[in-house]
Every structure is written in structure tokens, then in C-alpha cells.
Scaffold this motif. Sequence first.
Motif, PDB file in Angstrom:
ATOM      1  N   ASP A 195       0.840  -1.174  -0.001  1.00 49.44           N
ATOM      2  CA  ASP A 195      -0.011  -0.274   0.058  1.00 49.44           C
ATOM      3  C   ASP A 195       1.029   1.227  -0.088  1.00 49.44           C
ATOM      4  N   PRO A 235      -1.090   9.153 -14.597  1.00 47.22           N
ATOM      5  CA  PRO A 235      -1.961  10.043 -13.444  1.00 47.22           C
ATOM      6  C   PRO A 235      -1.280  10.733 -12.258  1.00 47.22           C
ATOM      7  N   GLU A 271      -6.180   1.787   1.966  1.00 48.60           N
ATOM      8  CA  GLU A 271      -5.475   0.832   1.874  1.00 48.60           C
ATOM      9  C   GLU A 271      -5.928  -0.502   1.971  1.00 48.60           C
ATOM     10  N   SER A 272      -5.386  -1.609   1.524  1.00 48.50           N
ATOM     11  CA  SER A 272      -5.966  -2.909   1.597  1.00 48.50           C
ATOM     12  C   SER A 272      -6.666  -3.181   3.005  1.00 48.50           C
ATOM     13  N   GLN A 287      -3.750   1.570 -18.621  1.00 49.65           N
ATOM     14  CA  GLN A 287      -4.688   2.301 -17.805  1.00 49.65           C
ATOM     15  C   GLN A 287      -5.133   3.475 -18.155  1.00 49.65           C
ATOM     16  N   HIS A 320      -6.875   2.107  -5.058  1.00 47.54           N
ATOM     17  CA  HIS A 320      -5.945   2.502  -4.158  1.00 47.54           C
ATOM     18  C   HIS A 320      -5.055   3.580  -4.796  1.00 47.54           C
ATOM     19  N   MET A 360      -4.326   6.843  -6.066  1.00 49.55           N
ATOM     20  CA  MET A 360      -4.844   8.217  -5.926  1.00 49.55           C
ATOM     21  C   MET A 360      -4.565   9.139  -7.195  1.00 49.55           C
ATOM     22  N   GLY A 361      -3.729   8.691  -8.099  1.00 47.29           N
ATOM     23  CA  GLY A 361      -3.721   9.414  -9.264  1.00 47.29           C
ATOM     24  C   GLY A 361      -4.739   9.112 -10.083  1.00 47.29           C
ATOM     25  N   VAL A 362      -5.295   7.935 -10.226  1.00 43.83           N
ATOM     26  CA  VAL A 362      -6.455   7.690 -11.030  1.00 43.83           C
ATOM     27  C   VAL A 362      -7.679   8.445 -10.519  1.00 43.83           C
ATOM     28  N   ALA A 382      -7.546  11.354  -8.856  1.00 46.49           N
ATOM     29  CA  ALA A 382      -7.483  12.740  -9.027  1.00 46.49           C
ATOM     30  C   ALA A 382      -7.951  13.031 -10.406  1.00 46.49           C
ATOM     31  N   GLU A 383      -7.595  12.163 -11.370  1.00 47.11           N
ATOM     32  CA  GLU A 383      -8.264  12.547 -12.723  1.00 47.11           C
ATOM     33  C   GLU A 383      -9.530  12.247 -12.784  1.00 47.11           C
ATOM     34  N   ILE A 406      -7.500  16.136  -1.833  1.00 45.06           N
ATOM     35  CA  ILE A 406      -6.104  16.175  -2.309  1.00 45.06           C
ATOM     36  C   ILE A 406      -5.449  17.355  -1.972  1.00 45.06           C
ATOM     37  N   LEU A 457      -1.456   9.971   3.969  1.00 45.23           N
ATOM     38  CA  LEU A 457      -1.639   9.322   2.798  1.00 45.23           C
ATOM     39  C   LEU A 457      -1.127  10.131   1.430  1.00 45.23           C
ATOM     40  N   MET A 458      -1.690  11.190   1.556  1.00 40.90           N
ATOM     41  CA  MET A 458      -1.243  12.067   0.242  1.00 40.90           C
ATOM     42  C   MET A 458       0.186  12.241   0.487  1.00 40.90           C
ATOM     43  N   SER A 483       2.600  10.357   1.401  1.00 40.79           N
ATOM     44  CA  SER A 483       3.216   9.236   1.387  1.00 40.79           C
ATOM     45  C   SER A 483       3.282   8.779  -0.225  1.00 40.79           C
ATOM     46  N   ILE A 484       2.560   9.715  -1.220  1.00 42.15           N
ATOM     47  CA  ILE A 484       2.838   9.278  -2.565  1.00 42.15           C
ATOM     48  C   ILE A 484       3.832   9.894  -3.364  1.00 42.15           C
TER      49      ILE A 484
END
Lengths: 361, 358
Positions: free
Chosen positions: A210, A283, B41-42, B189, B212, B214-216, B218-219, B242, B253-254, B256-257
Motif C-alpha cells: 500500500d 495520472p 489501503e488494503s 490504464q 488505491h 490516488m492518481g486515477v 485525481a483525474e 487532495i 496518505l497524500m 506518502s505518494i
Amino acid sequence: MTHAEAPTAASPTASPPAPPLAEAIGLRRDFDVSRPLLARLVAGEGRRRLRAVDEVSFAIARGETLALVGESGCGKSTVAKLMVGLYPPTGGRIRFDGAELGALASRRAQAAYRRRLQMIFQDPYASLNPRWRVRDIIAEPIRAFGLLPDRAAQRARVAELLTQVGLAPADGEKYPHEFSGGQRQRISIARALASAPEFLVCDEPTSALDVSVQAQILNLMKELQRQFGLTYLFISHNLAVVRHMADRLGVMYLGRIVEIGPAETVFATPRHPYTRLLLEALPDLEMTGRARTPVGGEVPNPIDPPPGCTFHPRCPLANARCRAERPELARHGTVEVACHAVEEGRLAEGAALPVAPAAGA
Amino acid sequence: MPLLEVQELRVEFPTRRGVLTALDGVSFAIEAGEVLGVVGESGAGKSLTGAAVIGLLEPPGRVAGGQILLDGRRIDGLPYEQMRRIRGREIGAIFQDPLTTLNPLYTVGQQLAETMLTHLPVNPAEARRRAIRWLEDVGIPGAAQRIDAYPHEFSGGMRQRVVIALALCAEPRLVIADEPTTALDVSIQAQIITLLKGLCREHGTAIMLITHDMGVIAETADRVAVMYAGRIAEIGPVRDVIKHARHPYTVGLMGSIPSLSARVERLAQIDGAMPRLAAIPPGCAFHPRCGHAFARCKSERPELMDAGGSSRAACWLHAADSASAMVAGAPREARPGDARPGDARPGAARQGVADDAR
């Protein structure tokens, strides 16, 4: 991190400032994908070979991270396995600290180098033996290479390794199933560090995790790199992760490197049309509501790759030459690109790519 | 009236060692034509929420409380046959792995036609005509020939296109897309997301997009719900969540990306891991990992509350009466691993959290 302009293996004559730690020279790997003998005889067909890795060359300077990115089937994981000797190469050479790995005849001579290069695998659920205690898993390289004969010293070393990767020494008594995915990956890292290696090959080390756990592991890997001066070959399909980790970046497509250079440069000014489309397709959080330019088409079947440049069926810049003649890597400043369009300057740098051909068109 | 309304949904799994509560008090709504992203997350319960809505909870899982309304009509606890008619006709589903969604023994044309014949007033010839049109719409070249091909004859990306056609062909008003692009390559994708969004906009279909990535989100998404340990931690317009996350978990979470546009030396990280279902902490489930936790977080569970902007967050930092609590039990020092104000994005967002609490 130094951006040591590592000499490219394509020009081995150039005298490098510091010899690279690890080097792939014209690496090639074929897989036999023939049908069974009887079926071949009945159908009257010959053997079929899949070239997973084709003339891949790169050099990694000490303390540096070279990342290889690409989509599934581009051969990046095969390169990782070739580098640590899990696959013998069909052609080409691998050099590690000046010595040629394939030329080392005796197991003893090989072991001396093997100890110095280790691998971290993608799936922390499959790469740890479920029947072993964690302390035995981590101690295995120490025992295999006979590094610490004394049991007490081994135990102390395992405790030290567990602490280094952010686990408790008492965790050594447990079994892998008692840990989460992120913690298992920490165990894999501890095992890889057990023989005090200089070179780590990391094959998608965080793609099963994750994002918040991924951040923990990436931070840990960077810290360990600083602490021990490790050199990484980092394989990933995730460009954002690669951007975070890499000093130098190689983009692979269908078994070949199509662009390689300092990561900052490749991300700032991608030259190969594939790299550009890949970066555009990605993305990103900053781009809410953005209309994207999808890369048209799919990766062709590597058993029967297109002639010429293998990217030409999906490339908006392709012309007759691309369909016939395979481009080789050529240097453009600090970056090497294998593309006729870039070489001929068919598209001005920074100009927008025309829309990619529609899927299957 | 929203198209889908989920109120106080509770899903339980009875086990030998007692009842595990996998979802607890999950409430959200999706308007017609809207894209709601569900991230987490999972194990956060996002797929389970989708499964509960579409009535496909794996036994022994069961809806133990709350209600699910489609167009104001309760659809939880419907008899199997009635639910089966809703599934496909009113709610379509796209799952992660296209190979397990498609039946390997039937051609894609047969599968598309069967779905339409079951749910729509069409005859077989019309169903086949429409099947070809759907395959064209999802961008399968040579649709008229490919319609008689079996799933294994398609590549992964093409298969996922077939699955999308299958989910949309009965013209449902809501599609539950559970990790629709996770099994695909980056360049594929992008194609699939563009396609899904375009088709749904064309047909006015609402999407519950579970992922899971976030990029997907966001768009693609209009609004986004962030889940943690079986509850919604934060829900709001995608830009707000975001850029100005209100819940400390979302902030972490944001942060950590890894970002493509800026390189930081160190990613913000949330130490620890999400609790197991059997051991969800009392109070706010996130408090053991939260840099802002104070006394109230450990004893009292926060519900979603207005958190500034149009966002709602389940966090006591945003309670109207928490200002005094914040002063009394000053938030403990952020740990070394926490987001630091110096970090670009998480820092800015964290500032937002502090401002609101004042």
C-alpha cells in the motif's frame, strides 16, 4: 547523491573517471517458448525463441541508483535476474567491480562476488520460506557464505539487522505469516543486507504494498543506501516511485533500452516518444480533471516483434525508416536515445507530440 | 434525491472467535452521473462497501445494520431473484481481473447478448447488433469479427474493454468499478480510464470507483471518500481532499505518494500499519498512528463532521468544541516519521488541519 556521469557500456573505449561497480554489456537473454517436440513434429514447425532482453548495456557507478522502468513484458525483471545470476545470459557479459561474473569458474570464486550482490524480490509473501523462523531466514546468507561461524555472533548480527530495518530483535523468533506485507519486505531487506553486500538488485520492491507502507520502505531503502553506500539497480513500473529513487533512469521497451540518462534530465526533457507518452499517460495528483493523452495500442507480442523500431506501431512520429531499420542508442548530451525521429530532429524538443494513433489503428 | 444512498452501513463477519465488524457506520451518497472515488489501503473496507451495494458479500459476511437505497428504494436484504434483476440492469460491476469476470467457455458476443437479453426488451438479432456496437464503442478494432472470439483470444487491456462493455450494455445507472485498472500497464490504464469516464458521461452513468491509486482518483472522480479501518475518514470534492486534506490520515496518505512533479528527499510516512479487524482501537481507529491525537480521540469515536470547505472529516480536530481540548491536551510532538511542515504538499495540508482546529 552524485550524478557521476557513468560511462556507457556502449562505448567501452572511453576512459571512465571511476570504474562502475556493476556493468551490463550487450546483455541478451532468449527463452525457448517452443511447443512440445511431438506437437512441433505434427505441426511441422521449428523451435520458437522469445528474446526477453536484447543488447542491453548499462553501467552503475558506486553509490548510485539506476532505475529501469517499462511495462510488463519489457524485460526489466529478466535484466534483474540476469544481474544476480539467477538466469545465465544467452549473450553479453556482466561485470562486477572489474571482474567478469560469467568467467569465474570455481564456485568459491563466484561466492566471493555473490556475497557482494543481493536481491530484493517483489512479492514478500512468496520470497520468505513460511516454515522458517525470521532469524533463520535472515541468517541464511551469513551461514551460506560462512561469514560468522559463531552462533552467538550470528544471533547478534541478526538482531542488529532487524533493528536496522525497523523491526525488533524479538521479531526474529516469529514466522513470516505473523507479519504484514510491509514488515515482510523489511525482513527481505534485512536478509539481503545480511551478507553486507555493496550492490542490491531490487525487483519491484514496493509494488505489492500500500502507498503508506511503500513510503516507509522507500524511505528505509534510501536511508540504508546513505548509511552503507549501497548501489541499487531498481526495477519498477511506477514512474513516480522511480523519480523518487533514481539517480539515473533507463526506459525499456520490448527487451531494449530506448532511453537512458540522468533521471532529472529524462523526467524534465524526455526525448524518446515512448518515454514522452508514458510520462503523459501517468495520472498525477496535480492534474485533477486533466484530459490525458493515452498511449495508443499495446505492447506487441515479444515472440513476434515488429521489424525496425519495435515501438513504431504505437509511435506518432514513425515513418518508413522506423519500420525498416532498428535504431541504436545514440548520445544526445547526457542522455542516450534509440530513436530515428530524435536523431533526425523530426520533432523539436519540448514540442507537443501529435495525437497517438488510435488503438489498433 | 441521490441515485445511491448508503446510510450507516454495517457489515459483520461472524467467526469462531466472535463477530468481526468490517464496516461500521459507512454513509455516503452518489448523485446521478457523478463519479465517487473510494480510496484506502488494503483492508480498509472499500471493496467490501462495493460488494455490499451490489449484494455480493461473500458469506458469512452480512449486512448487519443500516440501509442501502437506490432511487429511494431499499435494496439491501432483497431476495436473491430481485437482487439479480437489479444487478446488471440498475447496477453494473467491473472488477479488477478481467479474466475472472469473463466466462472462458463463451464468446464475448454470447456474454454481451446474454446480459442484454436478460435485462432489456430485445431479440437475439438486436442484442447481437448492439453487442457489436458496444465493442466498437469500447475501442475494440474489428468488432464485427472479434465478437465471436473467446476471452483468451484478447489481450489484458482488450479484455478489460470487453468487461466495461459488459457492465454498461444493460445501460445501468450506476457502475461499481473495483480496481478496474490495477491489473493493467500504465499506458493501458490511461486508455481504460479515459474510456470509462467518456462512456459514463455519454450515458449519464454514475460510477463508484474503488481504487488505491490516488492518481486515477485525481483525474477521474468528482468527489472522493477516504476509508480507514472500515469507516469513512474523510469525504469531499476531489480537489479539496487532495490539496487540503482535513483528516490527519488523508494528510499522511497524500504525503506518502511519490510525486512526478517534485522530488523530495524523504516521503512523509505514517508509521505503523492499519489495525486488524479483531483489534480496532477504541475511539478514533487512527489515534495510535496520529500525530495530533489527544485524550478525546482515545475514548470517543468521531463521526463525519463539517471540516471546512465542502469536506467532511471524522476527526475531533474539526469538532466545534474541540478547541479547548486542543489547548488542554496539547497534541503530542510529531514523531520523526510524520509529515514535517517542510515537506511540500503534506506540510501545506497539515497547516490546514491546524488552522481549522484553532
